[in-house]
Design an enzyme around this catalytic site. Structure first.
Site, PDB file in Angstrom:
ATOM      1  N   CYS A  66     -20.812 -38.168  -2.049  1.00  0.00           N
ATOM      2  CA  CYS A  66     -21.614 -37.007  -1.650  1.00  0.00           C
ATOM      3  C   CYS A  66     -23.097 -37.144  -1.975  1.00  0.00           C
ATOM      4  O   CYS A  66     -23.906 -36.350  -1.510  1.00  0.00           O
ATOM      5  CB  CYS A  66     -21.053 -35.726  -2.269  1.00  0.00           C
ATOM      6  SG  CYS A  66     -21.314 -35.579  -4.056  1.00  0.00           S
ATOM      7  N   HIS A 103     -28.141 -23.693 -14.406  1.00  0.00           N
ATOM      8  CA  HIS A 103     -27.465 -24.154 -13.186  1.00  0.00           C
ATOM      9  C   HIS A 103     -27.279 -25.670 -13.245  1.00  0.00           C
ATOM     10  O   HIS A 103     -28.215 -26.411 -13.536  1.00  0.00           O
ATOM     11  CB  HIS A 103     -28.319 -23.782 -11.971  1.00  0.00           C
ATOM     12  CG  HIS A 103     -27.824 -24.347 -10.688  1.00  0.00           C
ATOM     13  ND1 HIS A 103     -26.773 -23.792  -9.991  1.00  0.00           N
ATOM     14  CD2 HIS A 103     -28.238 -25.417  -9.967  1.00  0.00           C
ATOM     15  CE1 HIS A 103     -26.564 -24.503  -8.890  1.00  0.00           C
ATOM     16  NE2 HIS A 103     -27.445 -25.492  -8.852  1.00  0.00           N
ATOM     17  N   HIS A 106     -22.360 -27.303  -8.132  1.00  0.00           N
ATOM     18  CA  HIS A 106     -21.254 -26.515  -7.578  1.00  0.00           C
ATOM     19  C   HIS A 106     -19.954 -27.296  -7.714  1.00  0.00           C
ATOM     20  O   HIS A 106     -19.965 -28.521  -7.827  1.00  0.00           O
ATOM     21  CB  HIS A 106     -21.512 -26.204  -6.095  1.00  0.00           C
ATOM     22  CG  HIS A 106     -22.639 -25.248  -5.888  1.00  0.00           C
ATOM     23  ND1 HIS A 106     -23.955 -25.662  -5.826  1.00  0.00           N
ATOM     24  CD2 HIS A 106     -22.661 -23.907  -5.757  1.00  0.00           C
ATOM     25  CE1 HIS A 106     -24.741 -24.601  -5.659  1.00  0.00           C
ATOM     26  NE2 HIS A 106     -23.980 -23.525  -5.613  1.00  0.00           N
ATOM     27  N   ASP A 110     -12.249 -30.239  -3.086  1.00  0.00           N
ATOM     28  CA  ASP A 110     -12.009 -31.381  -2.198  1.00  0.00           C
ATOM     29  C   ASP A 110     -12.088 -32.717  -2.934  1.00  0.00           C
ATOM     30  O   ASP A 110     -12.475 -33.727  -2.359  1.00  0.00           O
ATOM     31  CB  ASP A 110     -12.996 -31.364  -1.027  1.00  0.00           C
ATOM     32  CG  ASP A 110     -14.459 -31.454  -1.470  1.00  0.00           C
ATOM     33  OD1 ASP A 110     -14.721 -31.603  -2.677  1.00  0.00           O
ATOM     34  OD2 ASP A 110     -15.341 -31.375  -0.601  1.00  0.00           O
ATOM     35  N   ARG A 119     -13.963 -31.280  -7.301  1.00  0.00           N
ATOM     36  CA  ARG A 119     -15.159 -32.131  -7.308  1.00  0.00           C
ATOM     37  C   ARG A 119     -16.322 -31.313  -7.855  1.00  0.00           C
ATOM     38  O   ARG A 119     -16.884 -30.476  -7.160  1.00  0.00           O
ATOM     39  CB  ARG A 119     -15.491 -32.634  -5.899  1.00  0.00           C
ATOM     40  CG  ARG A 119     -16.810 -33.404  -5.821  1.00  0.00           C
ATOM     41  CD  ARG A 119     -17.044 -34.004  -4.442  1.00  0.00           C
ATOM     42  NE  ARG A 119     -17.027 -33.031  -3.381  1.00  0.00           N
ATOM     43  CZ  ARG A 119     -18.122 -32.441  -2.844  1.00  0.00           C
ATOM     44  NH1 ARG A 119     -19.319 -32.727  -3.294  1.00  0.00           N
ATOM     45  NH2 ARG A 119     -17.989 -31.567  -1.862  1.00  0.00           N
ATOM     46  N   CYS A 121     -19.778 -31.240  -8.343  1.00  0.00           N
ATOM     47  CA  CYS A 121     -20.921 -31.930  -7.745  1.00  0.00           C
ATOM     48  C   CYS A 121     -22.175 -31.495  -8.506  1.00  0.00           C
ATOM     49  O   CYS A 121     -22.676 -30.392  -8.304  1.00  0.00           O
ATOM     50  CB  CYS A 121     -20.984 -31.543  -6.268  1.00  0.00           C
ATOM     51  SG  CYS A 121     -22.252 -32.393  -5.343  1.00  0.00           S
TER      52      CYS A 121
END
Length: 133
Positions: A66, A103, A106, A110, A119, A121
């Site tokens: 990704c 933060h 996310h 998947d 996952r 990410c």
């Protein structure tokens, strides 16, 4: 949610610098394929770039393709906070540091072929890495 680490936005801005502040405190996203930790393969621990809390172990990192470092689980279930994020016209699950509320990225369902199917990410700039000695 009350966090163990509480600082003013001015303090965060001064400590983190502009790029890290934009991601960690304003929920920004670094460009895909640009993060320093994307290709990190050494054994070690990934920590919050704002407060240093342990978040992920290297053994849970995997190549999801990704463009951001991906993990299939956090170091402890209470190490991260998961929040619904309906920005950008879609519903996602935001991942924040449970220690300071910064933060991180996310989490998506998947992570095919991983033990959890998740996952995480993460933005490289939101993390620090400490290799095992």
């Amino acid at each position: 949610m009350p966090y163990q680490v509480n600082k003013s936005e001015e303090e965060w801005r001064e400590e983190l610098g502009a790029d890290r502040y934009a991601v960690l405190r304003e929920a920004g996203t670094e460009r895909a394929w640009t993060g320093e930790l994307l290709d990190e393969e050494r054994a070690g621990v990934y920590t919050c770039g704002a407060c240093g809390a342990e978040l992920f172990k290297s053994g849970t990192k995997f190549d999801s393709g990704c463009g951001w470092p991906s993990f299939y689980e956090s170091v402890r279930s209470d190490a991260v906070e998961l929040l619904e994020d309906d920005s950008l016209g879609m519903v996602r699950t935001e991942v924040r540091c449970a220690n300071c509320g910064s933060h991180l990225g996310h989490v998506f369902p998947d992570g095919f072929g991983t033990p959890t199917g998740d996952r995480y990410c993460m933005n490289s700039i939101a993390l620090d890495f400490t290799p095992e000695s």
